[in-house]
Scaffold this active site. Structure first.
Site, short mmCIF file in Angstrom:
data_model
loop_
_atom_site.label_atom_id
_atom_site.label_comp_id
_atom_site.label_asym_id
_atom_site.label_seq_id
_atom_site.Cartn_x
_atom_site.Cartn_y
_atom_site.Cartn_z
N CYS A 108 0.83 -1.20 0.00
CA CYS A 108 0.00 0.00 0.00
C CYS A 108 0.88 1.26 0.00
CB CYS A 108 -1.02 -0.03 1.15
SG CYS A 108 -2.41 1.09 0.85
N GLU B 57 -1.29 -8.33 3.84
CA GLU B 57 -1.11 -8.84 5.23
C GLU B 57 -2.46 -9.13 5.88
OE1 GLU B 57 -1.07 -5.72 4.43
OE2 GLU B 57 -2.08 -4.59 6.01
N HIS C 130 -3.71 -4.61 0.71
CA HIS C 130 -3.17 -5.00 2.01
C HIS C 130 -3.13 -6.52 2.10
CE1 HIS C 130 -2.53 -1.30 4.29
NE2 HIS C 130 -3.49 -0.79 3.52
#
Ligand code: MN
Length: 255
Positions: A116, A225, A223
């Site tokens: 990001c 993660e 994102h």
């Protein structure tokens, strides 16, 4: 030895909601990044954006890999522009630290994964520019919802990945469903970088570095993660980064 992956953190101002008074500023790192590194076999270290000039070089010297995490807008001064009114909050300490850290990471050939804001930081550090605000600056197209309000683990738009790219090889697919939490995006690409994934409205969603060196630099706009649980294929980005860091550590040890 497992490779050491530096994960950039942010600064947060905490406020006592009842008394409405500031409690102080804190260094904050989203656990999802750290767990993503651990799952991939790396050792994460949180890098606080409070270092004096010079410390970034020492810190870079101790890293096998660098993960630039998500967060607030990068100040447009780093790519020669004045802020437009639609720019959001910037954190000067964080911007300065990450830009300096990138300089040393590049010099040392440290593998970099940008997520990001991190993808945007690496593009600017290499000489590129950003849309300060997609909806007011990217004209001529109907923008998808790049700023979802649904939970972070839910995909919100599709991404088409170029065949033959590292990202398609890592993800094992050319069609991804990703989350989207950004109002900025890569505009002019830095030299050496290639955009390898787009959303249907043309926003750059992944970049990777290509030159004759074996330098490993990869950025994704989503994102990853936060999608590790719902869509485990996103863990592969962390694995690829940790593997690149292992190779870098071996080269470093042999030198
Ligand atoms: Mn998006």
């Amino acid at each position: 030895m497992a490779p050491v992956i530096g994960v950039t953190a942010t600064l947060k101002e905490d406020v006592d909601a009842v008394a409405e008074r500031p409690l102080g500023r804190y260094v904050r790192a989203d656990l999802d990044y750290l767990e993503g590194v651990v799952e991939a076999g790396g050792v994460p270290v949180v890098l606080p954006p409070v270092a004096d000039s010079g410390a970034a070089e020492t810190i870079a010297g101790g890293l096998d890999g660098l993960l630039l995490s998500g967060g607030s807008d990068l100040h447009p001064g780093y790519y020669g522009e004045d802020p437009i009114p639609e720019l959001n909050v910037t954190i000067p300490e964080r911007d300065a630290f990450e830009m300096e850290l990138m300089e040393h990471a590049l010099r040392r050939g440290i593998p970099v994964l940008g997520i990001c804001r991190g993808m945007q930081v690496l593009n600017v550090a290499l000489g590129g520019t950003l849309y300060q605000d997609l909806s007011s600056q990217m004209e001529g197209i109907v923008l998808l919802g790049h700023r979802q309000e649904t939970p972070k683990w839910q995909p919100t738009h599709e991404v088409e990945v170029d065949g033959g790219s590292q990202v398609s090889e890592i993800m094992g697919s050319r069609e991804l469903k990703v989350n989207s939490y950004h109002h900025q995006a890569v505009k002019d690409l830095a030299s050496g970088l290639v955009t390898v994934a787009h959303s249907p409205d043309g926003v750059a969603e992944a970049v990777e570095y290509r030159d004759l060196s074996e330098r490993w630099i990869l950025g994704v706009q989503w994102h990853a993660e936060a999608m590790r649980g719902s869509s485990p294929e996103h863990r592969k980005l962390f694995s690829a980064h940790v593997e690149a860091a292992e190779r870098h550590a071996l080269r470093r040890a042999a030198a």
